[in-house]
Design a protein around this motif. Structure first.
Motif, PDB file in Angstrom:
ATOM      1  N   ILE A 155       2.722   1.271  -3.317  1.00 21.54           N
ATOM      2  CA  ILE A 155       1.758   2.114  -4.642  1.00 21.54           C
ATOM      3  C   ILE A 155       1.689   3.747  -4.230  1.00 21.54           C
ATOM      4  O   ILE A 155       1.156   4.635  -5.548  1.00 21.54           O
ATOM      5  CB  ILE A 155       0.239   1.344  -4.414  1.00 21.54           C
ATOM      6  N   ASN A 156       1.794   4.377  -3.372  1.00 19.35           N
ATOM      7  CA  ASN A 156       0.744   5.022  -2.996  1.00 19.35           C
ATOM      8  C   ASN A 156       2.661   5.803  -2.956  1.00 19.35           C
ATOM      9  O   ASN A 156       2.215   7.622  -4.074  1.00 19.35           O
ATOM     10  CB  ASN A 156       0.412   5.412  -1.008  1.00 19.35           C
TER      11      ASN A 156
ATOM     12  N   PHE B  53      -6.325   1.773  -8.072  1.00 26.69           N
ATOM     13  CA  PHE B  53      -4.958   0.934  -7.557  1.00 26.69           C
ATOM     14  C   PHE B  53      -4.461   0.779  -6.112  1.00 26.69           C
ATOM     15  O   PHE B  53      -2.878   0.033  -5.942  1.00 26.69           O
ATOM     16  CB  PHE B  53      -4.405  -0.906  -7.929  1.00 26.69           C
ATOM     17  N   GLY B  54      -4.861   1.711  -5.731  1.00 22.78           N
ATOM     18  CA  GLY B  54      -4.425   1.961  -4.011  1.00 22.78           C
ATOM     19  C   GLY B  54      -3.952   2.616  -3.388  1.00 22.78           C
ATOM     20  O   GLY B  54      -3.304   3.242  -2.816  1.00 22.78           O
ATOM     21  N   GLY B  55      -3.647   3.793  -5.066  1.00 22.35           N
ATOM     22  CA  GLY B  55      -2.869   5.019  -4.656  1.00 22.35           C
ATOM     23  C   GLY B  55      -3.795   6.331  -4.584  1.00 22.35           C
ATOM     24  O   GLY B  55      -3.104   7.349  -4.777  1.00 22.35           O
ATOM     25  N   SER B  56      -4.597   6.160  -3.887  1.00 21.06           N
ATOM     26  CA  SER B  56      -5.513   7.823  -4.372  1.00 21.06           C
ATOM     27  C   SER B  56      -4.213   8.671  -3.116  1.00 21.06           C
ATOM     28  O   SER B  56      -4.709  10.154  -3.259  1.00 21.06           O
ATOM     29  CB  SER B  56      -7.358   7.415  -3.320  1.00 21.06           C
TER      30      SER B  56
ATOM     31  N   GLN C 158     -13.183   3.831  -2.456  1.00 20.35           N
ATOM     32  CA  GLN C 158     -11.890   2.963  -1.845  1.00 20.35           C
ATOM     33  C   GLN C 158     -12.120   3.002  -0.221  1.00 20.35           C
ATOM     34  O   GLN C 158     -12.698   2.345   0.500  1.00 20.35           O
ATOM     35  CB  GLN C 158     -10.471   3.083  -2.131  1.00 20.35           C
TER      36      GLN C 158
ATOM     37  N   PHE D 167       0.849  -1.415  -0.218  1.00 24.37           N
ATOM     38  CA  PHE D 167      -0.196  -0.563   0.177  1.00 24.37           C
ATOM     39  C   PHE D 167       0.842   1.279   0.347  1.00 24.37           C
ATOM     40  O   PHE D 167       0.753   2.167  -0.680  1.00 24.37           O
ATOM     41  CB  PHE D 167      -1.232  -0.208   1.429  1.00 24.37           C
TER      42      PHE D 167
ATOM     43  N   TRP E 238      -2.973   4.359 -11.629  1.00 28.35           N
ATOM     44  CA  TRP E 238      -2.926   4.307 -10.445  1.00 28.35           C
ATOM     45  C   TRP E 238      -3.830   4.645  -8.488  1.00 28.35           C
ATOM     46  O   TRP E 238      -3.413   4.002  -7.291  1.00 28.35           O
ATOM     47  CB  TRP E 238      -1.514   4.858 -10.173  1.00 28.35           C
TER      48      TRP E 238
ATOM     49  N   THR F  82     -13.624   0.166   2.250  1.00 33.93           N
ATOM     50  CA  THR F  82     -12.645  -0.383   3.837  1.00 33.93           C
ATOM     51  C   THR F  82     -13.746  -0.341   4.525  1.00 33.93           C
ATOM     52  O   THR F  82     -13.655  -1.066   5.553  1.00 33.93           O
ATOM     53  CB  THR F  82     -11.663   1.117   3.685  1.00 33.93           C
TER      54      THR F  82
END
Length: 96
Positions: free
Chosen positions: A19-20, A52-55, A85, A16, A49, A89
């Protein structure tokens, strides 16, 4: 090694974070390239990006580099990804 052995909390959090960080750096790279008039990172790649988890990295990059802050529909797509997301969560937290 089974996949479940790799899905440990430290591994998931590390992925995580990676990716961020990558998303954040892509926003900075795109801003740099925009100023130089060179080839750019596509909006689709930036949004992928984020999806796939990079917010978090995307929003941090937008804020720090002051990049793509008013561009539509990019901004609304990024907001939708972030809300998706957050919802996922919350749902995961409630179900597990």
């Amino acid at each position: 090694m089974p996949l479940t052995a790799l899905l440990t909390l430290p591994n998931v959090l590390g992925l995580f974070a990676l990716i961020n960080l990558t998303t954040f750096l892509l926003f900075g790279f795109d801003k740099l390239r925009a100023g130089a008039g060179s080839g750019r990172v596509s909006e689709g790649a930036l949004l992928a990006w984020a999806l796939f988890g990079g917010s978090i990295g995307a929003y941090a990059g937008r804020a720090l580099f002051r990049h793509k802050t008013r561009k539509q529909p990019f901004s609304s797509h990024l907001y939708q990804i972030a809300m998706l997301q957050v919802s996922a969560t919350v749902l995961a937290a409630v179900c597990f």
